[in-house]
Scaffold this active site. Structure first.
Site, PDB file in Angstrom:
ATOM      1  N   GLU A  52       0.854  -1.184   0.000  1.00 41.57           N
ATOM      2  CA  GLU A  52       0.000   0.000   0.000  1.00 41.57           C
ATOM      3  C   GLU A  52       0.893   1.239   0.000  1.00 41.57           C
ATOM      4  OE1 GLU A  52      -0.443  -2.179   3.054  1.00 41.57           O
ATOM      5  OE2 GLU A  52       1.463  -1.226   3.413  1.00 41.57           O
ATOM      6  N   ASP A  53       0.317   2.365  -0.435  1.00 41.98           N
ATOM      7  CA  ASP A  53       1.068   3.620  -0.410  1.00 41.98           C
ATOM      8  C   ASP A  53       1.277   4.072   1.032  1.00 41.98           C
ATOM      9  OD1 ASP A  53       1.077   3.682  -3.154  1.00 41.98           O
ATOM     10  OD2 ASP A  53      -0.661   5.017  -3.313  1.00 41.98           O
ATOM     11  N   VAL A  54       2.217   4.969   1.194  1.00 41.83           N
ATOM     12  CA  VAL A  54       2.540   5.538   2.506  1.00 41.83           C
ATOM     13  C   VAL A  54       1.279   6.020   3.235  1.00 41.83           C
ATOM     14  CG1 VAL A  54       3.701   7.464   3.644  1.00 41.83           C
ATOM     15  CG2 VAL A  54       4.797   6.317   1.737  1.00 41.83           C
ATOM     16  N   LYS A  78      -6.584   5.255  -6.591  1.00 40.62           N
ATOM     17  CA  LYS A  78      -6.546   6.724  -6.606  1.00 40.62           C
ATOM     18  C   LYS A  78      -6.816   7.238  -8.016  1.00 40.62           C
ATOM     19  CE  LYS A  78      -3.289   7.202  -2.771  1.00 40.62           C
ATOM     20  NZ  LYS A  78      -1.876   7.419  -2.401  1.00 40.62           N
TER      21      LYS A  78
END
Ligand SMILES: *[C@@H]1O[C@H](CO)[C@@H](O)[C@H](O)[C@H]1NC(C)=O
Ligand SMILES: *[C@@H]1O[C@H](CO)[C@@H](O)[C@H](O)[C@H]1NC(C)=O
Ligand SMILES: *[C@@H]1O[C@H](CO)[C@@H](O)[C@H](O)[C@H]1NC(C)=O
Ligand SMILES: *[C@@H]1O[C@H](CO)[C@@H](O)[C@H](O)[C@H]1NC(C)=O
Ligand SMILES: *[C@@H]1O[C@H](CO)[C@@H](O)[C@H](O)[C@H]1NC(C)=O
Length: 358
Positions: A172-174, A316
């Protein structure tokens, strides 16, 4: 061939050259059957170290310099040359029986090592400010910790291992949280000095990891085999993931404006590699499927969207459209400009490692 080897030469001559040019023998022993514990002993016998050098003239192709090899007379190369040389040529070059050595060999080093062991589990990530792996740009650390380190640091200590190798089912992204049952991960512990643990001890270790940070939690922690880790990666493309996104719209919306999203099933979308990952991923158009969506009205400019998608979908970009690079997208479906404010992974549908009772 082996027989001749043993008879004509002190066997240590051939075994040694792999490790040190000055050492003439190395004996590597494995304890038991398929045990992961390995003891290697390096012996030196300078007097006979050059005995095999004549082989280089007989088979120049067998002895090629290689990076990180101190000598061309490696065990493999010597074996290869010995297989090629004719019996009579060999006898011309070397006395039979060989001269007895004058000195005995000495032990240079004894090394004990243990093959890697593997630990798997699932992690939850509750922070929007935590990368999965250390985030380093131009040698400079951007954020002080990572999921990988928060878990592995404890494992390294308890297994007394030299290093680790972290892998997971996607990432997952930050700024994305991972909720629900968490994301499957596996950690390879290199050269551990302790490998036997009861399930109670593993549970305590998990508790220790859970207690040490409020940014992550771990469940289903268990010892696994190297082979089992394949289950985590296999069929990754077909797996589904569920997400929850908080979405902003530029136009005022009513509850009825988002209800049509609930009726869309198995929507095919095309995603050009997102601008934000173009520096590390090749430019391509990937077809992905949004299996289903469920919208929850928040206010005139916000709603929450639950999505079930094919793994590997860029969520996103599906929301804001990435300048038309993802088509269709939430903005284009609703005829608005949409942006994503928050994203959570609600579930990663990979049924490995097996769930454990608490
Ligand atoms: C070694 O392997 C053999 C055959 O697979 C097996 O019968 C034996 O029990 C093993 N011994 C040990 C000490 O594991
Ligand atoms: C770490 O794991 C990856 C993928 O499983 C593998 O390709 C790599 O060789 C491993 N690295 C080490 C140091 O074991
Ligand atoms: C650690 O946290 C996870 C997630 O909250 C929970 O499921 C698990 O039971 C906890 N384990 C222990 C041993 O505390
Ligand atoms: C974890 O925290 C709980 C509650 O504070 C405590 O009872 C437990 O002893 C701690 N366990 C470990 C292994 O640190
Ligand atoms: C968006 O606009 C298109 C064309 O202008 C129209 O056909 C479509 O019904 C609109 N969709 C919504 C959800 O308003």
């Amino acid at each position: 061939m082996i027989l001749r080897l043993n008879f004509m030469f002190p066997p240590f001559l051939f075994l040694g050259v792999t490790k040190l040019p000055t050492a003439c023998c190395m004996v590597a022993g494995k304890t038991g059957n398929g045990s992961l514990f390995e003891v290697s002993v390096v012996f030196a016998h300078p007097e006979t170290v050059e005995d095999c050098h004549f082989l280089a003239a007989k088979c120049p192709d067998c002895f090629k310099p290689a990076k990180n090899k101190q000598s061309v007379f490696t065990r493999m190369a010597v074996m290869k040359a010995l297989n090629k040389i004719k019996e009579e040529d060999f006898l011309k070059q070397f006395p039979c029986p060989p001269n007895s050595p004058k000195a005995t060999c000495t032990v240079l080093e004894i090394e004990c090592a243990h093959g890697a062991v593997f630990v798997a589990g699932r992690y939850n990530k509750y922070s929007r400010n935590l990368p999965q792996t250390p985030w380093i740009i131009d040698g400079e650390r951007k954020l002080e910790s990572s999921v990988e380190e928060l878990i592995s640091d404890h494992l390294l200590t308890v297994f007394k291992a030299e290093s680790f190798n972290f892998s997971s089912s996607g990432r997952e992204d930050v700024d994305v949280r991972t909720l629900g049952n968490g994301r499957p991960f596996a950690i390879e512990l290199v050269n551990p000095h302790r490998v036997h643990f009861t399930s109670q001890e593993i549970k305590e270790l998990q508790q220790k990891i859970n207690n040490s940070s409020n940014k992550i939690q771990v469940r289903d922690l268990q010892l696994v085999t190297r082979e089992a880790i394949g289950h985590m990666k296999e069929g990754e493309e077909e797996k589904t993931k569920t997400y929850s996104a908080l979405i902003w719209t530029n136009k005022v919306i009513q509850k009825k404006d988002i209800e049509f999203l609930n009726d869309i099933k198995d929507l095919k979308i095309d995603q050009k590699t997102p601008l934000r990952v173009l520096h590390r991923r090749p430019l391509a158009v990937r077809a992905r499927v949004i299996h289903s969506m469920e919208s929850h009205y928040v206010d005139e400019h916000h709603f929450r969207l639950y999505l079930k998608t094919q793994a590997g979908t860029y969520i996103k970009e599906f929301v804001h459209g990435d300048f038309g690079r993802t088509k269709p997208n939430i903005g284009s479906l609703m005829n608005v400009t949409a942006d994503i404010l928050e994203l959570d992974v609600e579930s990663v549908d990979v049924d490995w490692p097996p769930a454990l009772d608490d």
